[in-house]
Design a protein around this motif. Sequence first.
Motif, PDB file in Angstrom:
ATOM      1  N   GLU A   1      32.932  15.314 -20.196  1.00 31.98           N
ATOM      2  CA  GLU A   1      34.032  15.382 -20.769  1.00 31.98           C
ATOM      3  C   GLU A   1      33.650  14.906 -22.417  1.00 31.98           C
ATOM      4  OE1 GLU A   1      36.363  12.360 -18.715  1.00 31.98           O
ATOM      5  OE2 GLU A   1      36.973  13.886 -17.120  1.00 31.98           O
TER       6      GLU A   1
ATOM      7  N   SER B   1      49.191  21.253  -4.194  1.00 34.42           N
ATOM      8  CA  SER B   1      49.145  19.649  -4.209  1.00 34.42           C
ATOM      9  C   SER B   1      48.903  19.177  -2.853  1.00 34.42           C
ATOM     10  CB  SER B   1      49.710  18.730  -5.041  1.00 34.42           C
ATOM     11  OG  SER B   1      50.925  18.702  -4.116  1.00 34.42           O
TER      12      SER B   1
ATOM     13  N   HIS C   1      45.198  20.496  -1.284  1.00 35.83           N
ATOM     14  CA  HIS C   1      44.599  19.587  -1.981  1.00 35.83           C
ATOM     15  C   HIS C   1      44.261  18.145  -1.339  1.00 35.83           C
ATOM     16  CE1 HIS C   1      43.180  16.880  -5.874  1.00 35.83           C
ATOM     17  NE2 HIS C   1      42.203  17.202  -5.145  1.00 35.83           N
TER      18      HIS C   1
ATOM     19  N   GLU D   1      36.319  17.302  -8.095  1.00 33.79           N
ATOM     20  CA  GLU D   1      37.812  17.003  -8.449  1.00 33.79           C
ATOM     21  C   GLU D   1      37.901  17.623 -10.073  1.00 33.79           C
ATOM     22  OE1 GLU D   1      40.607  15.694  -7.242  1.00 33.79           O
ATOM     23  OE2 GLU D   1      39.482  16.336  -5.725  1.00 33.79           O
ATOM     24  N   ALA D   2      36.587  17.701 -10.578  1.00 33.83           N
ATOM     25  CA  ALA D   2      36.641  18.111 -11.987  1.00 33.83           C
ATOM     26  C   ALA D   2      36.911  19.972 -11.924  1.00 33.83           C
ATOM     27  CB  ALA D   2      35.266  17.996 -12.557  1.00 33.83           C
TER      28      ALA D   2
ATOM     29  N   SER E   1      40.657  20.400 -11.040  1.00 40.28           N
ATOM     30  CA  SER E   1      41.482  20.196 -12.188  1.00 40.28           C
ATOM     31  C   SER E   1      41.531  21.362 -12.949  1.00 40.28           C
ATOM     32  CB  SER E   1      40.963  18.971 -13.067  1.00 40.28           C
ATOM     33  OG  SER E   1      41.790  19.009 -14.549  1.00 40.28           O
TER      34      SER E   1
ATOM     35  N   HIS F   1      45.146  23.479 -13.559  1.00 37.63           N
ATOM     36  CA  HIS F   1      45.649  23.807 -14.950  1.00 37.63           C
ATOM     37  C   HIS F   1      45.711  25.582 -15.055  1.00 37.63           C
ATOM     38  CE1 HIS F   1      44.204  19.825 -16.643  1.00 37.63           C
ATOM     39  NE2 HIS F   1      45.296  19.682 -16.306  1.00 37.63           N
TER      40      HIS F   1
ATOM     41  N   TYR G   1      40.006  22.705 -19.154  1.00 35.45           N
ATOM     42  CA  TYR G   1      39.900  21.638 -18.598  1.00 35.45           C
ATOM     43  C   TYR G   1      40.764  20.482 -18.858  1.00 35.45           C
ATOM     44  CZ  TYR G   1      37.223  17.237 -16.874  1.00 35.45           C
ATOM     45  OH  TYR G   1      36.807  16.077 -15.994  1.00 35.45           O
ATOM     46  N   HIS G   2      41.486  20.515 -19.918  1.00 33.01           N
ATOM     47  CA  HIS G   2      42.497  19.453 -20.296  1.00 33.01           C
ATOM     48  C   HIS G   2      43.897  19.707 -20.102  1.00 33.01           C
ATOM     49  CE1 HIS G   2      39.715  16.013 -21.003  1.00 33.01           C
ATOM     50  NE2 HIS G   2      38.991  16.806 -21.590  1.00 33.01           N
TER      51      HIS G   2
ATOM     52  N   SER H   1      47.404  21.733 -19.465  1.00 30.41           N
ATOM     53  CA  SER H   1      47.973  22.449 -18.419  1.00 30.41           C
ATOM     54  C   SER H   1      49.053  23.476 -18.905  1.00 30.41           C
ATOM     55  CB  SER H   1      49.140  21.499 -17.626  1.00 30.41           C
ATOM     56  OG  SER H   1      49.934  20.878 -18.391  1.00 30.41           O
TER      57      SER H   1
END
Length: 492
Positions: A61, A341, A344, A405-406, A409, A413, A470-471, A473
């Motif tokens: 990150e 979700s 997940h 989890e990375a 994510s 997104h 990565y960040h 949405s």
Amino acid sequence: MREQTRKWLCCPRHVSFPAHIMDFLHSQLNKVTQQLAFVSVDPIDWKFYVQVISWTVTLFESYLLLRQYPLYSKTEPPAALAAHISASDFEKSQKYGKDKAKFALFSGFYKQCLDSVLLHYGFYAWSWDFTGRAMARFGYGVEYQITQSIGFVFLLFFLSSLPTLPLSVYSTFVLEEKYGFNKTSPGLFVADLLKGWAIGAVLLTPFLWAFLRIFNWAGDRFVPWLMAFVLAFQLIMVIIYPMVIQPLFNKLSPLAEGELRNRIESLASKLKFPLTHLYEIDGSKRSSHSNAYFFGLPWSKHIVIFDTLIQQSQPEEVEAVLAHELGHWYYLHPTKMLAISQIHVFTIFALFPAFLHAPPVLASFDFPQSRCRTAAHHRRVPPLPGQLASTLTFERDLMILTPLEAFVSIGMHAVSRHFEWQADRFACELQEKLSDEKMSDMGDRLGRALITLHVKNLSTVWVDWLYSAYHHSHPTLTERLKGLESFQKKKL
């Protein structure tokens, strides 16, 4: 006979749920657990593994931030935005982005160091023992282990939250204040903090109690039942939060009569959107950032518009923003995201049993060996240190699954950005959907609204693709404007 009847009523496999479905799920989950059987016997140093993986993610990150950081030194906006952003606004946006990146880099390392110290020195095991000793002083023995579990979670939350309070103070009163976004007074900040803790206690206590009770009642077949409970809780919170919790922090008032209200009600009526209430929220009480959203049951929806959005945009632009939001409703995006979700969460729960009765995992996190053995032999008592430690290390913090989890994510997104494209296209196509010429410029209006929001919020306009994947949405502003232009051209 009565004893057999009592057992039949208490056994989850007999509770009005198709037995063949429950048996199938249980057999498949058993296969997963068997594949992970090594977890309960192999002397793996899980603490070291978690430390290495969590630091790897933190460094990754940080690498993304370092990829993004040079873009804040650009002196001109992208060509698509050059005519819409003044030089002063662009310069201020770049400085704001640079300061946020520096803060994110520092806070990321600070939180990781804090987590590493707590993990290294056995903070989880200490907290469990401390909670047990504290309860013993008041005459509560080992039979009150659900109570101990709840106290344990609150102790962990409180003690781990205190060291990060300075970050929140700096973000609110230094970083956001510097760029004119903060409207929160110190008194309001403290009041919000205490309210948040109180609400968390009120909601989390019955949730944890029910969670552990279901866990104990369902035995080895806990996964489907906990899934159903978590889903029900989420759906209840969708209703309770905006109607009960948010008014404790912000005031929701009926949107005043006028052009904007008429536009939104007319649009909702034409789309057959079940609008029940139209609210304005005093977001400016805490920040000058703006937003709009809807919530509610399928047959009764409520739209909430931030007062800052109303102040910063023209009524026709706010209408375009709401057209985008109604596109999410039209395509069932909230329902689809909820379903994703749940998949997940089910994946996490499916892997969880393998870690549930694993003394090596517990020993790695500094729980006494005797208690680890106790947890392994008493599978039907969920709050014992073994099971609770597994919950915290595996499900709550997802420390063991951090690398996966990375990737999750990034995937989530990507789905969210696809939904944003669909909602933008929906707004552009309203003219055809409603046979209304007044909607012909909806794409242009939405574009102007997005530009206004980005300029007023000092949002970053230069974004590295990997950092964004990565960040973010949402697509970047440049991407959305190009998409809107493309959608408009296809109409011609």
